[in-house]
Design a protein around this motif. Structure first.
Motif, PDB file in Angstrom:
ATOM      1  N   TYR A 110       0.856  -1.191   0.000  1.00 51.08           N
ATOM      2  CA  TYR A 110       0.000   0.000   0.000  1.00 51.08           C
ATOM      3  C   TYR A 110       0.892   1.240   0.000  1.00 51.08           C
ATOM      4  O   TYR A 110       1.923   1.263   0.683  1.00 51.08           O
ATOM      5  CB  TYR A 110      -0.930  -0.015   1.217  1.00 51.08           C
ATOM      6  N   PRO A 111       0.512   2.261  -0.771  1.00 53.67           N
ATOM      7  CA  PRO A 111       1.359   3.460  -0.866  1.00 53.67           C
ATOM      8  C   PRO A 111       1.285   4.348   0.371  1.00 53.67           C
ATOM      9  O   PRO A 111       0.393   4.184   1.211  1.00 53.67           O
ATOM     10  CB  PRO A 111       0.784   4.188  -2.086  1.00 53.67           C
ATOM     11  N   TRP A 189      -7.935  -1.453   7.477  1.00 51.03           N
ATOM     12  CA  TRP A 189      -8.258  -2.805   6.977  1.00 51.03           C
ATOM     13  C   TRP A 189      -6.998  -3.563   6.545  1.00 51.03           C
ATOM     14  O   TRP A 189      -6.838  -4.753   6.890  1.00 51.03           O
ATOM     15  CB  TRP A 189      -9.295  -2.721   5.847  1.00 51.03           C
ATOM     16  N   PRO A 190      -6.064  -2.910   5.821  1.00 48.21           N
ATOM     17  CA  PRO A 190      -4.819  -3.635   5.510  1.00 48.21           C
ATOM     18  C   PRO A 190      -4.068  -4.096   6.766  1.00 48.21           C
ATOM     19  O   PRO A 190      -3.445  -5.167   6.761  1.00 48.21           O
ATOM     20  CB  PRO A 190      -4.011  -2.603   4.710  1.00 48.21           C
ATOM     21  N   ALA A 191      -4.148  -3.324   7.862  1.00 48.17           N
ATOM     22  CA  ALA A 191      -3.472  -3.760   9.107  1.00 48.17           C
ATOM     23  C   ALA A 191      -4.117  -5.044   9.627  1.00 48.17           C
ATOM     24  O   ALA A 191      -3.419  -5.961  10.081  1.00 48.17           O
ATOM     25  CB  ALA A 191      -3.512  -2.653  10.160  1.00 48.17           C
ATOM     26  N   LEU A 192      -5.452  -5.134   9.546  1.00 56.02           N
ATOM     27  CA  LEU A 192      -6.123  -6.365  10.005  1.00 56.02           C
ATOM     28  C   LEU A 192      -5.736  -7.572   9.142  1.00 56.02           C
ATOM     29  O   LEU A 192      -5.728  -8.710   9.606  1.00 56.02           O
ATOM     30  CB  LEU A 192      -7.648  -6.191   9.979  1.00 56.02           C
ATOM     31  N   MET A 193      -5.440  -7.294   7.855  1.00 51.70           N
ATOM     32  CA  MET A 193      -5.061  -8.391   6.943  1.00 51.70           C
ATOM     33  C   MET A 193      -3.676  -8.955   7.262  1.00 51.70           C
ATOM     34  O   MET A 193      -3.324 -10.049   6.822  1.00 51.70           O
ATOM     35  CB  MET A 193      -5.064  -7.894   5.489  1.00 51.70           C
ATOM     36  N   MET A 194      -2.857  -8.182   7.989  1.00 53.49           N
ATOM     37  CA  MET A 194      -1.496  -8.647   8.280  1.00 53.49           C
ATOM     38  C   MET A 194      -1.474  -9.991   9.007  1.00 53.49           C
ATOM     39  O   MET A 194      -0.496 -10.721   8.951  1.00 53.49           O
ATOM     40  CB  MET A 194      -0.751  -7.621   9.144  1.00 53.49           C
ATOM     41  N   PHE A 195      -2.570 -10.287   9.747  1.00 53.23           N
ATOM     42  CA  PHE A 195      -2.590 -11.526  10.540  1.00 53.23           C
ATOM     43  C   PHE A 195      -2.877 -12.762   9.688  1.00 53.23           C
ATOM     44  O   PHE A 195      -2.905 -13.873  10.214  1.00 53.23           O
ATOM     45  CB  PHE A 195      -3.615 -11.396  11.668  1.00 53.23           C
ATOM     46  N   ASN A 271      -0.793  -8.146  -6.938  1.00 51.58           N
ATOM     47  CA  ASN A 271      -1.560  -7.117  -7.651  1.00 51.58           C
ATOM     48  C   ASN A 271      -1.966  -5.947  -6.749  1.00 51.58           C
ATOM     49  O   ASN A 271      -2.934  -5.251  -7.036  1.00 51.58           O
ATOM     50  CB  ASN A 271      -2.827  -7.737  -8.275  1.00 51.58           C
ATOM     51  N   GLY A 272      -1.243  -5.741  -5.663  1.00 49.36           N
ATOM     52  CA  GLY A 272      -1.557  -4.628  -4.767  1.00 49.36           C
ATOM     53  C   GLY A 272      -1.190  -3.301  -5.411  1.00 49.36           C
ATOM     54  O   GLY A 272      -0.429  -3.270  -6.386  1.00 49.36           O
ATOM     55  N   PRO A 273      -1.713  -2.190  -4.837  1.00 55.42           N
ATOM     56  CA  PRO A 273      -1.503  -0.882  -5.455  1.00 55.42           C
ATOM     57  C   PRO A 273      -0.028  -0.523  -5.693  1.00 55.42           C
ATOM     58  O   PRO A 273       0.281   0.104  -6.696  1.00 55.42           O
ATOM     59  CB  PRO A 273      -2.148   0.101  -4.472  1.00 55.42           C
ATOM     60  N   ALA A 274       0.869  -0.925  -4.804  1.00 61.43           N
ATOM     61  CA  ALA A 274       2.280  -0.568  -5.004  1.00 61.43           C
ATOM     62  C   ALA A 274       3.158  -1.808  -5.177  1.00 61.43           C
ATOM     63  O   ALA A 274       4.380  -1.737  -5.072  1.00 61.43           O
ATOM     64  CB  ALA A 274       2.779   0.277  -3.825  1.00 61.43           C
ATOM     65  N   GLY A 275       2.550  -2.961  -5.470  1.00 58.29           N
ATOM     66  CA  GLY A 275       3.281  -4.225  -5.536  1.00 58.29           C
ATOM     67  C   GLY A 275       4.424  -4.203  -6.547  1.00 58.29           C
ATOM     68  O   GLY A 275       5.575  -4.520  -6.225  1.00 58.29           O
ATOM     69  N   ALA A 276       4.101  -3.799  -7.779  1.00 57.16           N
ATOM     70  CA  ALA A 276       5.115  -3.823  -8.845  1.00 57.16           C
ATOM     71  C   ALA A 276       6.249  -2.853  -8.514  1.00 57.16           C
ATOM     72  O   ALA A 276       7.431  -3.162  -8.701  1.00 57.16           O
ATOM     73  CB  ALA A 276       4.462  -3.457 -10.174  1.00 57.16           C
TER      74      ALA A 276
END
Ligand code: FAQ
Length: 307
Positions: A110-111, A189-195, A271-276
């Motif tokens: 995420y950026p 929400w991305p922080a919750l996904m870390m688990f 395919n995340g926003p800043a993945g590439a």
């Protein structure tokens, strides 16, 4: 006693498995996978905040941020060293990272467009990392457990610096408060996904828990993080962007909504926003460093008298 029974006894009696001990191949592989992903996360995780080092608003903030990002490099190196005790080769792991064959934490895709993101990463991302990693200080593999003890001490400093930065911004202007809220809205929400995925979809948990590599399930740690963070959000004066979030007196925990798991799997797939961008940056840094590795190799050969 045969080797396998001795290994099982070590695990059951909460002793540590050490590099020279016999271990099942699956145990070794699982550890290399998890520890390498963790190491890659620390190294890729330098980028989102590194983005702000040249633009930190004061010398003090810059010094703190520099120290934090350097700590992350150190954590990555400790963790790569832990994989080496399992027979992994660091160059091979780096190759797997930069060719997208090994994962790193979804959160770093995420950026970070706002300076408030530096504070929110410290508060929420390091906060989640601590929640996940404190139990790993009791993981069954000795070198990993010992690395976690040191790393967690530094992560606690990271979390506090983030929270302190946010307290300062929240005591500032309306525009600063709005920046903090906007960043929290993006990172919650991305922080919750870390688990990791919900327990029902967590393919590795059952075996990792049996081997005591993992000490808690993904959902247990996510709940712990929510319960820990809600009062901190209240004190800070920000709203967590979840309409389902409320205290459940019967359970003695907060109820909360589910992150968008389709988005999670997309991000994990790269395919995340800043993945590439993250991988391209890491690949370039690796290629740019080739001459240093080559010089170090030639120097050590010279010292050993190899022509
Ligand atoms: N992102 O079966 P599970 C930091 C994958 S903190 C990407 O539940 P597991 C500090 C998982 O690998 C962040 N992929 O997996 C810092 C598996 O795929 P595989 C790093 C994820 O391993 C702060 C599949 O999904 N911390 O860097 C994620 O039992 C600020 C199924 O999942 C650690 O790595 C995800 N979020 O449990 C740095 C902690 N979640 O491998 C800079 C150690 C799951 O089978 C700035 N790791 N997947 O192909 C762990 O505790 C565990 O590995 C979990 C996942 C809990 C992350």
């Amino acid at each position: 006693m045969d080797l396998e029974a001795r290994f099982e006894r070590t695990i059951a009696s909460e002793q540590r498995v050490e590099p020279r001990d016999w271990m099942p191949e699956g145990y070794r592989k699982t550890l290399v996978r998890q520890i390498a992903q963790h190491a890659h996360s620390e190294i890729i995780g330098m980028q989102p905040e590194g983005n702000w080092i040249t633009r930190a608003p004061s010398l003090r903030r810059k010094a703190i941020l520099l120290a934090k990002v350097q700590d992350e490099a150190g954590h990555g190196l400790y963790l790569y060293a832990a994989t080496e005790t399992l027979g992994a080769d660091r160059a091979d792991l780096t190759e797997k990272l930069i060719t997208g064959r090994q994962k790193y934490s979804s959160i770093f895709n995420y950026p970070t467009p706002s300076y408030a993101d530096v504070g929110v990463i410290g508060w929420l991302v390091d906060g989640a990392a601590i929640c996940n990693q404190v139990p790993l200080c009791r993981t069954s593999y000795g070198p990993y457990a010992r690395a976690m003890i040191r790393i967690c001490k530094e992560e606690s400093f990271h979390q506090r610096q983030g929270y302190e930065l946010l307290l300062t911004m929240m005591a500032g202007t309306d525009a600063q408060r709005a920046m903090v809220q906007e960043s929290v809205d993006r990172f919650w929400w991305p922080a919750l996904m870390m688990f990791g995925p919900p327990d029902a979809e967590s393919t590795n948990s059952e075996q990792s828990l049996a081997w005591r590599i993992k000490r808690d399930t993904n959902d247990e740690l996510r709940q712990k993080f929510v319960d820990m963070t809600v009062p901190q959000a209240e004190k800070l004066g920000v709203t967590l962007p979840d309409p389902e979030l409320r205290w459940n007196a019967e359970r003695g925990h907060h109820d909360f909504g589910q992150p968008d798991w389709d988005e999670f799997w997309q991000v994990v797939k790269g395919n995340g926003p800043a993945g590439a961008q993250r991988l391209a940056h890491r690949r370039k840094a690796h290629e740019d460093g080739e001459w240093v590795r080559e010089a170090a190799r030639v120097h050590s050969e010279k010292k050993r008298g190899v022509e």
